[in-house]
Design a protein around this motif. Sequence first.
Motif, PDB file in Angstrom:
ATOM      1  N   SER A  26     -24.031 -16.322 -36.056  1.00 32.99           N
ATOM      2  CA  SER A  26     -22.932 -15.374 -35.830  1.00 32.99           C
ATOM      3  C   SER A  26     -23.660 -14.032 -35.888  1.00 32.99           C
ATOM      4  CB  SER A  26     -21.756 -15.525 -37.058  1.00 32.99           C
ATOM      5  OG  SER A  26     -20.936 -14.441 -36.881  1.00 32.99           O
ATOM      6  N   TRP A  27     -23.757 -13.310 -35.127  1.00 36.74           N
ATOM      7  CA  TRP A  27     -24.354 -11.909 -34.873  1.00 36.74           C
ATOM      8  C   TRP A  27     -23.566 -10.795 -35.818  1.00 36.74           C
ATOM      9  CZ3 TRP A  27     -29.323 -11.228 -34.108  1.00 36.74           C
ATOM     10  CH2 TRP A  27     -29.876 -11.958 -33.240  1.00 36.74           C
ATOM     11  N   TYR A  28     -22.213 -11.149 -35.737  1.00 33.29           N
ATOM     12  CA  TYR A  28     -21.227 -10.174 -36.246  1.00 33.29           C
ATOM     13  C   TYR A  28     -21.262 -10.222 -37.883  1.00 33.29           C
ATOM     14  CZ  TYR A  28     -19.944  -8.784 -31.505  1.00 33.29           C
ATOM     15  OH  TYR A  28     -20.252  -8.550 -30.265  1.00 33.29           O
ATOM     16  N   ASP A  29     -21.512 -11.272 -38.309  1.00 32.07           N
ATOM     17  CA  ASP A  29     -21.731 -11.286 -40.006  1.00 32.07           C
ATOM     18  C   ASP A  29     -22.847 -10.478 -40.422  1.00 32.07           C
ATOM     19  OD1 ASP A  29     -19.799 -13.191 -39.979  1.00 32.07           O
ATOM     20  OD2 ASP A  29     -21.187 -14.937 -40.057  1.00 32.07           O
ATOM     21  N   HIS A  30     -23.615  -9.759 -39.554  1.00 27.94           N
ATOM     22  CA  HIS A  30     -24.719  -8.807 -39.797  1.00 27.94           C
ATOM     23  C   HIS A  30     -24.796  -7.632 -39.482  1.00 27.94           C
ATOM     24  CE1 HIS A  30     -26.183 -13.111 -39.761  1.00 27.94           C
ATOM     25  NE2 HIS A  30     -27.006 -12.651 -40.599  1.00 27.94           N
ATOM     26  N   LYS A  31     -24.953  -6.717 -40.479  1.00 25.38           N
ATOM     27  CA  LYS A  31     -24.952  -5.277 -39.952  1.00 25.38           C
ATOM     28  C   LYS A  31     -26.407  -4.932 -39.351  1.00 25.38           C
ATOM     29  CE  LYS A  31     -24.614  -0.641 -41.759  1.00 25.38           C
ATOM     30  NZ  LYS A  31     -24.434   0.296 -42.941  1.00 25.38           N
ATOM     31  N   TYR A  48     -31.891  -6.235 -34.473  1.00 24.71           N
ATOM     32  CA  TYR A  48     -30.693  -6.245 -34.218  1.00 24.71           C
ATOM     33  C   TYR A  48     -29.875  -5.004 -35.294  1.00 24.71           C
ATOM     34  CZ  TYR A  48     -25.728  -7.577 -34.375  1.00 24.71           C
ATOM     35  OH  TYR A  48     -24.120  -7.596 -34.567  1.00 24.71           O
ATOM     36  N   ASN A  50     -25.579  -4.165 -35.673  1.00 20.15           N
ATOM     37  CA  ASN A  50     -24.276  -4.524 -35.195  1.00 20.15           C
ATOM     38  C   ASN A  50     -23.562  -3.187 -34.539  1.00 20.15           C
ATOM     39  OD1 ASN A  50     -21.483  -5.212 -35.246  1.00 20.15           O
ATOM     40  ND2 ASN A  50     -21.928  -6.555 -36.986  1.00 20.15           N
ATOM     41  N   PRO A  51     -22.933  -3.117 -33.593  1.00 26.05           N
ATOM     42  CA  PRO A  51     -22.386  -4.598 -33.160  1.00 26.05           C
ATOM     43  C   PRO A  51     -23.218  -5.101 -31.897  1.00 26.05           C
ATOM     44  CG  PRO A  51     -21.289  -2.684 -31.994  1.00 26.05           C
ATOM     45  CD  PRO A  51     -22.176  -1.944 -32.757  1.00 26.05           C
ATOM     46  N   ASP A  52     -24.044  -4.435 -30.961  1.00 27.50           N
ATOM     47  CA  ASP A  52     -24.693  -4.921 -29.950  1.00 27.50           C
ATOM     48  C   ASP A  52     -25.735  -4.382 -29.609  1.00 27.50           C
ATOM     49  OD1 ASP A  52     -23.856  -2.829 -28.814  1.00 27.50           O
ATOM     50  OD2 ASP A  52     -22.361  -3.506 -27.452  1.00 27.50           O
ATOM     51  N   ARG A 112     -22.611  -7.733 -43.475  1.00 27.13           N
ATOM     52  CA  ARG A 112     -21.673  -6.691 -43.359  1.00 27.13           C
ATOM     53  C   ARG A 112     -21.005  -6.222 -44.511  1.00 27.13           C
ATOM     54  NH1 ARG A 112     -17.260 -10.908 -40.741  1.00 27.13           N
ATOM     55  NH2 ARG A 112     -17.382 -12.625 -42.562  1.00 27.13           N
TER      56      ARG A 112
END
Length: 126
Positions: A26-31, A48, A50-52, A112
């Motif tokens: 889950s990428w969105y769990d990370h800032k 990476y 966040n978000p992309d 996050r």
Amino acid sequence: MKNWKSIIGLAVVLLFTLSLDVQAFSWYDHKELKVTIETEDIIYEWEYENPDSFEYEEGNTIVRAEKAKESFDSVLTFIDLNKSIIDDDTIFNLEESGYDNIKNVVVKRVDRNEYKQSWIWTRDVE
């Protein structure tokens, strides 16, 4: 009777698919997430934000966007961020996948909630 077999078969496929989604990273769990692998010959680095925003560096070559994300996904199949350390089995698997003669691995994560974590593995000097 045929309808019940079809329904049961569909349910099994659906449950299997859902279980795969739960295991996906889950990428969105990370800032932020950064992985650096230093070998005797080259430095590999994935970043990476966040978000992309994805970036992958191999020596002097930089790749961004979807190709960088695909490379990042690939290396994360070997590094388990749920473990408290990067163990020798992880390094062995990375080397088997093509990252020869690893000297050290550094992983830094900011989730996050701004919680920071680092993992460092360094080959023992003989």
